[in-house]
Write an enzyme that holds these catalytic residues in place. Structure first.
Site, PDB file in Angstrom:
ATOM      1  N   THR A  85       0.858  -1.192   0.000  1.00 34.08           N
ATOM      2  CA  THR A  85       0.000   0.000   0.000  1.00 34.08           C
ATOM      3  C   THR A  85       0.892   1.240   0.000  1.00 34.08           C
ATOM      4  O   THR A  85       1.564   1.531   0.996  1.00 34.08           O
ATOM      5  CB  THR A  85      -0.917   0.037   1.243  1.00 34.08           C
ATOM      6  OG1 THR A  85      -1.678  -1.163   1.288  1.00 34.08           O
ATOM      7  CG2 THR A  85      -1.852   1.239   1.179  1.00 34.08           C
ATOM      8  N   LYS A 160      -7.253   1.969  -2.879  1.00 29.73           N
ATOM      9  CA  LYS A 160      -6.843   1.356  -1.616  1.00 29.73           C
ATOM     10  C   LYS A 160      -6.800   2.395  -0.486  1.00 29.73           C
ATOM     11  O   LYS A 160      -7.266   2.144   0.625  1.00 29.73           O
ATOM     12  CB  LYS A 160      -5.468   0.693  -1.802  1.00 29.73           C
ATOM     13  CG  LYS A 160      -4.831   0.155  -0.530  1.00 29.73           C
ATOM     14  CD  LYS A 160      -5.633  -0.955   0.102  1.00 29.73           C
ATOM     15  CE  LYS A 160      -5.064  -1.359   1.449  1.00 29.73           C
ATOM     16  NZ  LYS A 160      -6.010  -2.178   2.222  1.00 29.73           N
ATOM     17  N   LYS A 228      -0.141   5.365   8.416  1.00 25.22           N
ATOM     18  CA  LYS A 228       0.496   5.673   7.108  1.00 25.22           C
ATOM     19  C   LYS A 228      -0.577   5.844   6.028  1.00 25.22           C
ATOM     20  O   LYS A 228      -0.544   6.768   5.222  1.00 25.22           O
ATOM     21  CB  LYS A 228       1.470   4.535   6.771  1.00 25.22           C
ATOM     22  CG  LYS A 228       2.144   4.585   5.416  1.00 25.22           C
ATOM     23  CD  LYS A 228       1.709   3.502   4.436  1.00 25.22           C
ATOM     24  CE  LYS A 228       1.625   2.098   4.905  1.00 25.22           C
ATOM     25  NZ  LYS A 228       1.056   1.155   3.942  1.00 25.22           N
TER      26      LYS A 228
END
Ligand SMILES: NC(=O)C1=CN([C@@H]2O[C@H](COP(=O)(O)OP(=O)(O)OC[C@H]3O[C@@H](n4cnc5c(N)ncnc54)[C@H](OP(=O)(O)O)[C@@H]3O)[C@@H](O)[C@H]2O)C=CC1
Ligand SMILES: O=CC(=O)O
Length: 280
Positions: A85, A160, A228
């Site tokens: 990701t 995502k 994150k």
């Protein structure tokens, strides 16, 4: 995530070669039949298709484009599938380096956590070279239950990040609800049950609620990675001037939880950031 995904490929008879920065984590895969190479460059030189699963944009870049990185072993006819990701900008940079070698590139971040990875139930959010997508479809179907092809590189990363931005905010407000229910004299376990019966039910609440009530956070999705993803999603929103005040507030909670040493706990440990006293 990389280990269970590779293990599913090995179990179905695929010829798998592995590398990981900490070599010992490859040992269980090697004992199951995987080959090992001592650098990303040697993996990509030996394989037709390479899947990369790294922590964040920095490590994804380093493993792809650093010294003895994946790009050095790539060439025409080969494919690189980055399932980490990361943000779209990083993905485009990696894609540019891979494609300059004559190889193909697909970004394919996954939705689903440790258990879905073990069970081959991940959701792939792919974008990039359509021909590579078609080549790796059999592998995606071993590791996952669904796959989406979203067009140009950056679209998979964006999808995502948006999904995880929603998930991070949901977890933060669920945490507030659990603590509020307890403070007003309700049993938070009953709240979990009530939520599970209605329109706002989500597998995540049913799965994590009972352990959150016990202040237990066995790691499936590390909190540092959720933070994150919130940070990268907020950057994406900023790039198109989309207001995201709820996600921005949730991100602050994840930052507080990190500052209390909860980075490697499950992201459900964000609830600790809302308590007067924080556990370590
Ligand atoms: N866990 C989950 O539920 C999910 C995670 N993701 C995403 O998947 C990715 C991996 O997650 P997860 O497996 O949980 O994370 P982990 O932190 O468990 O694993 C991270 C991996 O990245 C490697 N790594 C980190 N920094 C470097 C570096 N500088 N150079 C080389 N390798 C490095 C680690 O190597 P080493 O072993 O040596 O530390 C390890 O193999 C993340 O992007 C995460 O956001 C997506 C969906 C679900
Ligand atoms: O990225 C995390 C997940 O559960 O999906």
């Amino acid at each position: 995530m990389g280990s269970p995904m590779a293990l599913n490929l090995i179990k179905t008879g695929c010829d798998v070669t592995v590398w990981n920065r900490t070599k010992s984590k490859c040992d269980p895969l090697i004992s199951m039949g995987a080959k090992y190479k001592p650098s990303p460059e040697e993996v990509t030189a030996a394989c037709d298709v390479t899947f990369a699963m790294l922590a964040d944009p920095e490590s994804a870049m380093e493993v792809a484009c650093g010294k003895h990185g994946a790009v050095s072993g790539m060439g025409p006819g080969k494919g690189y599938v980055d399932v980490s990701t990361v943000d779209g900008g990083t993905s485009k940079l990696i894609s540019g380096h891979i494609k300059a070698s004559g190889a193909s590139f697909l970004e394919a971040p996954v939705s689903g956590s440790k258990k879905p990875a073990e069970d081959g139930q991940l959701i792939f959010l792919t974008a990039g070279d359509k021909s590579l997508y078609e080549t790796v479809t059999p592998f995606l179907d071993i590791m996952g239950k669904s796959r989406f092809y979203l067009g140009e590189v950056g679209n998979g990363a964006a999808m995502k990040l948006i999904v995880n931005m929603i998930m991070g905010s949901m977890m933060a407000t669920f945490s507030e609800g659990l603590l509020l229910s307890e403070k007003v004299g309700l049993d938070p376990n009953v709240l979990v049950e009530v939520v599970s019966k209605g329109a706002i039910s989500a597998p995540m609440y049913a799965l994590k609620g009972p352990s959150m009530v016990k202040s237990l956070y066995p790691t499936a999705f590390p909190l540092k990675h959720q933070q994150k993803d919130m940070r990268l999603a907020l950057g994406l929103a900023e790039s198109v001037s989309q207001p995201t005040p709820i996600s921005a507030a949730a991100n602050e909670l994840y930052k507080v939880a990190k500052s209390h040493g909860l980075s490697d706990s499950d992201f459900s440990a964000v609830i600790e950031a809302l308590k007067g006293k924080v556990q370590s």
